[in-house]
Design an enzyme around this catalytic site. Structure first.
Site, PDB file in Angstrom:
ATOM      1  N   ARG A 169     -33.539  13.406  38.324  1.00 54.61           N
ATOM      2  CA  ARG A 169     -32.454  12.753  39.071  1.00 54.61           C
ATOM      3  C   ARG A 169     -31.852  11.681  38.185  1.00 54.61           C
ATOM      4  O   ARG A 169     -32.568  10.813  37.666  1.00 54.61           O
ATOM      5  CB  ARG A 169     -32.948  12.103  40.363  1.00 54.61           C
ATOM      6  CG  ARG A 169     -31.898  11.137  40.913  1.00 54.61           C
ATOM      7  CD  ARG A 169     -32.192  10.576  42.247  1.00 54.61           C
ATOM      8  NE  ARG A 169     -31.981  11.574  43.280  1.00 54.61           N
ATOM      9  CZ  ARG A 169     -31.701  11.275  44.555  1.00 54.61           C
ATOM     10  NH1 ARG A 169     -31.596  10.015  44.937  1.00 54.61           N
ATOM     11  NH2 ARG A 169     -31.535  12.230  45.443  1.00 54.61           N
TER      12      ARG A 169
ATOM     13  N   HIS B  18     -25.605  18.050  43.633  1.00 53.96           N
ATOM     14  CA  HIS B  18     -26.846  17.784  44.378  1.00 53.96           C
ATOM     15  C   HIS B  18     -27.262  19.117  45.021  1.00 53.96           C
ATOM     16  O   HIS B  18     -27.201  19.280  46.248  1.00 53.96           O
ATOM     17  CB  HIS B  18     -26.604  16.695  45.421  1.00 53.96           C
ATOM     18  CG  HIS B  18     -27.855  16.040  45.930  1.00 53.96           C
ATOM     19  ND1 HIS B  18     -29.115  16.364  45.464  1.00 53.96           N
ATOM     20  CD2 HIS B  18     -28.042  15.072  46.875  1.00 53.96           C
ATOM     21  CE1 HIS B  18     -30.013  15.635  46.099  1.00 53.96           C
ATOM     22  NE2 HIS B  18     -29.396  14.845  46.956  1.00 53.96           N
TER      23      HIS B  18
ATOM     24  N   GLN C 198     -29.857  19.512  47.886  1.00 50.41           N
ATOM     25  CA  GLN C 198     -29.334  18.972  49.152  1.00 50.41           C
ATOM     26  C   GLN C 198     -28.519  20.038  49.881  1.00 50.41           C
ATOM     27  O   GLN C 198     -28.709  20.273  51.078  1.00 50.41           O
ATOM     28  CB  GLN C 198     -28.450  17.738  48.860  1.00 50.41           C
ATOM     29  CG  GLN C 198     -27.849  17.114  50.097  1.00 50.41           C
ATOM     30  CD  GLN C 198     -28.890  16.462  50.985  1.00 50.41           C
ATOM     31  OE1 GLN C 198     -29.650  15.636  50.529  1.00 50.41           O
ATOM     32  NE2 GLN C 198     -28.938  16.823  52.260  1.00 50.41           N
TER      33      GLN C 198
ATOM     34  N   ASP D 163     -20.927  11.520  53.887  1.00 47.80           N
ATOM     35  CA  ASP D 163     -21.847  10.920  52.909  1.00 47.80           C
ATOM     36  C   ASP D 163     -21.363   9.494  52.656  1.00 47.80           C
ATOM     37  O   ASP D 163     -20.256   9.116  53.066  1.00 47.80           O
ATOM     38  CB  ASP D 163     -21.826  11.769  51.609  1.00 47.80           C
ATOM     39  CG  ASP D 163     -22.816  11.288  50.548  1.00 47.80           C
ATOM     40  OD1 ASP D 163     -23.689  10.451  50.865  1.00 47.80           O
ATOM     41  OD2 ASP D 163     -22.714  11.733  49.394  1.00 47.80           O
TER      42      ASP D 163
ATOM     43  N   CYS E 108     -26.430  13.595  54.428  1.00 46.48           N
ATOM     44  CA  CYS E 108     -27.530  13.792  53.469  1.00 46.48           C
ATOM     45  C   CYS E 108     -28.508  12.615  53.494  1.00 46.48           C
ATOM     46  O   CYS E 108     -29.658  12.778  53.092  1.00 46.48           O
ATOM     47  CB  CYS E 108     -26.969  13.997  52.067  1.00 46.48           C
ATOM     48  SG  CYS E 108     -25.892  12.659  51.533  1.00 46.48           S
TER      49      CYS E 108
ATOM     50  N   ARG F 270     -35.267  19.052  53.484  1.00 47.52           N
ATOM     51  CA  ARG F 270     -35.291  18.911  52.025  1.00 47.52           C
ATOM     52  C   ARG F 270     -36.623  19.415  51.482  1.00 47.52           C
ATOM     53  O   ARG F 270     -36.715  20.033  50.440  1.00 47.52           O
ATOM     54  CB  ARG F 270     -35.112  17.436  51.607  1.00 47.52           C
ATOM     55  CG  ARG F 270     -33.800  16.792  52.022  1.00 47.52           C
ATOM     56  CD  ARG F 270     -32.609  17.392  51.317  1.00 47.52           C
ATOM     57  NE  ARG F 270     -32.750  17.458  49.880  1.00 47.52           N
ATOM     58  CZ  ARG F 270     -32.729  16.408  49.043  1.00 47.52           C
ATOM     59  NH1 ARG F 270     -32.545  15.201  49.491  1.00 47.52           N
ATOM     60  NH2 ARG F 270     -32.857  16.578  47.731  1.00 47.52           N
TER      61      ARG F 270
HETATM   62  N1   CP Z   1     -30.411  12.857  50.347  1.00 50.00           N
HETATM   63  C1   CP Z   1     -31.071  12.352  49.296  1.00 50.00           C
HETATM   64  O1   CP Z   1     -30.987  12.864  48.168  1.00 50.00           O
HETATM   65  O2   CP Z   1     -31.806  11.264  49.584  1.00 50.00           O
HETATM   66  P1   CP Z   1     -32.564  10.321  48.530  1.00 50.00           P
HETATM   67  O3   CP Z   1     -31.490   9.657  47.721  1.00 50.00           O
HETATM   68  O4   CP Z   1     -33.354   9.382  49.359  1.00 50.00           O
HETATM   69  O5   CP Z   1     -33.415  11.200  47.656  1.00 50.00           O
HETATM   70  N1  NVA Z   2     -23.428  10.827  46.994  1.00 49.32           N
HETATM   71  C1  NVA Z   2     -24.657  10.079  47.137  1.00 49.32           C
HETATM   72  C2  NVA Z   2     -25.758  10.978  47.587  1.00 49.32           C
HETATM   73  C3  NVA Z   2     -27.077  10.328  47.824  1.00 49.32           C
HETATM   74  C4  NVA Z   2     -28.124  11.300  48.252  1.00 49.32           C
HETATM   75  C5  NVA Z   2     -25.023   9.420  45.829  1.00 49.32           C
HETATM   76  O1  NVA Z   2     -24.849  10.049  44.776  1.00 49.32           O
HETATM   77  O2  NVA Z   2     -25.436   8.264  45.842  1.00 49.32           O
END
Ligand code: CP
Ligand code: NVA
Length: 315
Positions: free
Chosen positions: A108, A135, A138, A230, A271, A299
């Site tokens: 990540r 993502h 997700q 989101d 999400c 998830r």
């Molecule tokens: N939805 C999601 O990716 O959550 P986190 O950022 O908590 O992993």
């Molecule tokens: N779009 C958001 C998603 C978090 C799960 C981000 O990138 O922060």
């Protein structure tokens, strides 16, 4: 299909056919049922997973750790405070070393390219747990959650309102295009998804029968089966706060907007993490139409499906 996933990375949904995505959703469903029955199949025994995080996470980290660890695998959390990741040592060298020690790697972070380099040089499956561009795990959980509500998702309409160019919106556009789900992005023109992505999705949507729409008109929520939003400010974009609040305030999901769908069975998706009072009001996300908490749990099952498919022969 069963063993065609072995050794593959999961970097973007672009790399997977509609049949492959449906297969992953089938494995996820079975994994969820098995786990609820208390079956522990120990399928990750003797395997290890490196969890690389440049950005924070609750769900993604916990989904990977619990899904892998509960079946006997050994997950190792490594933040950028802990390891070299393109710092003192090149990314390629880190990848080579991790590939000698781990069965798979989750990444990540910021650049999609980092996930690609890790995959190329480690020689083990790399899972994209979120980058600035995509993502994908997700989006898999999002469609899985829609399936739980609707059964077959083809022909259903998912409306996404908010930042139309972020990682979540982009991955949703790809998966919907592949699976025949109508996808409406409702966003101000400044935050439209880029043309390149729309061109990639157009032939996929044509093949599946999905209708992909990008519009600034909030009235386009009419007839939605699912309304999704989101955060307005994704990780790494904190300096854009004032601009985003100005652009996106008219796109907040509140009960008035849910009612504008004209569909009392419309579900709400997010999400998470959510900033209640910004992109969504508390009454909606905590209300009866919200599936956000199932979506968060899902998830785990969809991530488990990706790991089972890519690491375990015969799954
Ligand atoms: N939805 C999601 O990716 O959550 P986190 O950022 O908590 O992993
Ligand atoms: N779009 C958001 C998603 C978090 C799960 C981000 O990138 O922060």
């Amino acid at each position: 299909m069963k063993n065609s996933f072995i050794g593959r990375s999961f970097l973007t949904l672009r790399d997977f056919s509609p049949e492959e995505i449906k297969y992953l959703l089938t494995i996820a469903k079975k994994a969820k049922i098995d786990a609820k029955k208390g079956k522990n199949l120990r399928r990750f025994e003797g395997k290890s997973l490196a969890l690389l995080f440049e950005k924070r996470s609750t769900r993604t980290r916990c989904a990977f750790e619990t899904a892998f660890g509960e079946e006997g695998g050994h997950p190792v959390f490594l933040s950028t405070q802990d390891i070299q990741l393109g710092g003192k040592e090149s990314l390629e060298d880190t990848a080579r070393v991790l590939g000698r020690m781990f069965s798979a790697i989750q990444f990540r972070g910021f650049k999609q390219e980092t996930a690609e380099i890790l995959s190329k040089y480690s020689g083990v499956p790399v899972y994209n747990g979120l980058t600035d561009l995509f993502h994908p795990t997700q989006a898999l959980a999002d469609i899985f959650t829609m399936q739980e509500s609707f059964g077959n998702v083809a022909g259903r309409t998912l409306c996404y309102t908010g930042d139309g160019r972020n990682n979540v919106a982009r991955s949703l556009m790809i998966i919907c295009s592949k699976l025949g789900v109508n996808f409406t992005v409702i966003t101000p023109p400044e935050l439209n998804p880029d043309d390149e992505l729309r061109q990639i999705c157009a032939p996929l949507a044509k093949a599946s029968g999905a209708v992909i729409t990008v519009t600034a008109d909030i009235a386009s929520v009419k007839n939605a089966d699912a309304l999704y939003t989101d955060v307005w400010i994704s990780m790494g974009e904190e300096d854009k706060r004032d601009e985003r609040v100005r652009l996106l305030s008219p796109y907040q999901v509140n009960q008035t907007l849910m009612d504008k769908t004209g569909n009392p069975d419309c579900i709400f998706l997010h999400c998470l993490p959510a900033v209640k009072g910004e992109e969504v009001t508390a009454d909606v996300i905590d209300g009866p139409q919200s599936k956000a908490w199932d979506q968060a749990e899902n998830r785990k099952w969809t991530i488990k499906a990706v790991m089972l498919a890519t690491l375990c022969k015969g799954n």
